[in-house]
Design a protein around this motif. Structure first.
Motif, PDB file in Angstrom:
ATOM      1  N   TYR A  99       0.051   5.568 -80.523  1.00 34.89           N
ATOM      2  CA  TYR A  99      -1.041   5.871 -79.606  1.00 34.89           C
ATOM      3  C   TYR A  99      -0.520   6.732 -78.454  1.00 34.89           C
ATOM      4  N   GLN A 103      -1.450   7.690 -74.325  1.00 37.89           N
ATOM      5  CA  GLN A 103      -2.202   7.234 -73.162  1.00 37.89           C
ATOM      6  C   GLN A 103      -2.005   8.234 -72.031  1.00 37.89           C
ATOM      7  N   SER A 110      -2.756   9.083 -68.090  1.00 31.80           N
ATOM      8  CA  SER A 110      -3.131   8.579 -66.763  1.00 31.80           C
ATOM      9  C   SER A 110      -3.425   7.087 -66.739  1.00 31.80           C
ATOM     10  N   GLY A 111      -2.707   6.313 -67.551  1.00 34.33           N
ATOM     11  CA  GLY A 111      -2.811   4.866 -67.482  1.00 34.33           C
ATOM     12  C   GLY A 111      -4.163   4.294 -67.846  1.00 34.33           C
ATOM     13  N   ARG A 112      -4.973   5.031 -68.598  1.00 37.23           N
ATOM     14  CA  ARG A 112      -6.271   4.490 -68.993  1.00 37.23           C
ATOM     15  C   ARG A 112      -6.327   4.269 -70.508  1.00 37.23           C
ATOM     16  N   GLY A 113      -7.440   4.556 -71.144  1.00 39.64           N
ATOM     17  CA  GLY A 113      -7.618   4.238 -72.550  1.00 39.64           C
ATOM     18  C   GLY A 113      -6.619   4.922 -73.460  1.00 39.64           C
ATOM     19  N   LEU A 114      -6.299   4.236 -74.549  1.00 36.39           N
ATOM     20  CA  LEU A 114      -5.352   4.776 -75.516  1.00 36.39           C
ATOM     21  C   LEU A 114      -6.081   5.548 -76.608  1.00 36.39           C
ATOM     22  N   HIS A 118      -5.782   6.907 -80.458  1.00 35.60           N
ATOM     23  CA  HIS A 118      -5.046   6.682 -81.692  1.00 35.60           C
ATOM     24  C   HIS A 118      -4.545   8.003 -82.256  1.00 35.60           C
ATOM     25  N   PHE A 134       2.896   5.126 -77.277  1.00 38.89           N
ATOM     26  CA  PHE A 134       3.183   3.737 -77.637  1.00 38.89           C
ATOM     27  C   PHE A 134       3.152   3.558 -79.144  1.00 38.89           C
ATOM     28  N   PHE A 154       2.360  -4.107 -78.707  1.00 36.79           N
ATOM     29  CA  PHE A 154       2.687  -2.781 -78.222  1.00 36.79           C
ATOM     30  C   PHE A 154       4.020  -2.789 -77.486  1.00 36.79           C
ATOM     31  N   GLY A 155       4.754  -1.705 -77.641  1.00 35.35           N
ATOM     32  CA  GLY A 155       5.969  -1.537 -76.858  1.00 35.35           C
ATOM     33  C   GLY A 155       5.651  -1.085 -75.456  1.00 35.35           C
ATOM     34  N   THR A 156       6.682  -0.821 -74.674  1.00 38.53           N
ATOM     35  CA  THR A 156       6.494  -0.408 -73.284  1.00 38.53           C
ATOM     36  C   THR A 156       6.272   1.087 -73.148  1.00 38.53           C
ATOM     37  N   GLY A 197       3.797  -1.941 -70.839  1.00 44.20           N
ATOM     38  CA  GLY A 197       3.079  -1.861 -72.103  1.00 44.20           C
ATOM     39  C   GLY A 197       1.860  -2.759 -72.081  1.00 44.20           C
ATOM     40  N   LEU A 198       1.208  -2.890 -73.219  1.00 38.44           N
ATOM     41  CA  LEU A 198      -0.001  -3.699 -73.328  1.00 38.44           C
ATOM     42  C   LEU A 198       0.347  -5.128 -73.702  1.00 38.44           C
ATOM     43  N   LEU A 243      -7.871  -3.565 -70.931  1.00 35.84           N
ATOM     44  CA  LEU A 243      -8.316  -2.679 -72.004  1.00 35.84           C
ATOM     45  C   LEU A 243      -8.938  -3.488 -73.132  1.00 35.84           C
ATOM     46  N   PHE A 265      -9.859   2.251 -78.519  1.00 35.83           N
ATOM     47  CA  PHE A 265      -9.798   1.684 -77.181  1.00 35.83           C
ATOM     48  C   PHE A 265     -10.902   2.226 -76.277  1.00 35.83           C
ATOM     49  N   GLY A 266     -11.352   1.365 -75.376  1.00 41.64           N
ATOM     50  CA  GLY A 266     -12.208   1.790 -74.296  1.00 41.64           C
ATOM     51  C   GLY A 266     -11.361   2.377 -73.172  1.00 41.64           C
ATOM     52  N   PRO A 267     -12.013   2.897 -72.128  1.00 35.54           N
ATOM     53  CA  PRO A 267     -11.279   3.530 -71.026  1.00 35.54           C
ATOM     54  C   PRO A 267     -10.617   2.538 -70.080  1.00 35.54           C
TER      55      PRO A 267
END
Lengths: 110, 113
Positions: free
Chosen positions: A35, A37, A39-43, A45, A88, A100-102, B42-43, B91, B104-106
């Motif tokens: 995945y 990402q 700006s730290g928002r939605g991922l 795919h 990720f 998920f990894g970091t 991470g998540l 998320l 995923f959503g935002p």
């Protein structure tokens, strides 16, 4: 502990160069996903690769999977500034619970 | 139809207040996940819903966290008596089955003052 760990943690390259990120995991999997990402928002795919597959391509992306080494790599060819993001990997550990990894923070310099 | 949506996009609350976060999955997706992502991390898996089966709540960090989903539709994540360490992006993701791609959503950015 995390099922997936990305390496390196951060990567800075020039536009046009290739970027390679690696993911290692610990237990058997059904599939592995990458995945992006911003700006730290939605991922978003990118690619799903199943445990019986060794390589997949999607545009400028190439993913490999080595189940004997429990590792995967994501290659972005001819990188662009717009590829700047965190990447990720996520593995299912043969359950529904993706871990998920970091992440790897990629910066592409124009 | 459209992708996964979440509301609110941002929430600022005071320590001790309750908050409710909402997720609208893609229509027809039976699987729904909630994750928490702290800054630069991470998540973290929180909870998983699959159809009408009992949810997997094993990732919820404390009994202040709860989530509900009615059938295959909207889900809400509730955090009671919020603490500063709850500050994160929450998320939501949905998929057509557990072995398929998660969309995923935002996210909702929660800030607890």
């Amino acid at each position: 502990s995390q099922q997936g760990e990305e390496d390196p943690q951060a990567l800075s390259i020039q536009e046009g160069e290739n970027a390679t990120m690696n993911c290692s995991y610990k237990t058997s999997i059904n599939n592995l996903q990458w995945y992006r990402q911003n700006s730290g928002r939605g991922l978003v795919h990118l690619i799903l690769i199943r445990s019986n597959e060794r390589e997949k391509h999607s545009g400028r992306l190439r993913v490999t999977l080595d189940t004997s080494k429990k590792s995967s790599s994501l290659l972005i060819t001819a990188s662009r500034a717009a590829d700047t993001a965190s990447y990720f990997c996520a593995t299912d550990g043969r359950t529904y619970k993706y871990i998920f990894g970091t992440g790897t923070r990629l910066k592409v310099l124009a | 139809g459209a992708g996964v949506s979440q509301s609110p996009s941002n929430k600022v609350t005071e320590k001790g207040k309750d908050v409710e976060l909402r997720c609208d999955p893609i229509s027809g997706h039976t699987a729904l996940y909630w994750y928490r992502q702290r800054l630069g991390q991470g998540l973290e898996f929180l909870i998983y819903f699959q159809g009408n089966s009992a949810p997997d709540k094993s990732g919820l960090p404390s009994d202040r966290f709860s989530a509900e989903r009615t059938g295959e539709s909207v889900s809400t994540l509730t955090i009671q008596r919020t603490q500063q360490e709850d500050s994160a992006v929450y998320l939501c993701a949905s998929s057509s089955s557990r072995l398929d791609t998660q969309y995923f959503g935002p996210g909702t950015r929660l800030t607890v003052l």
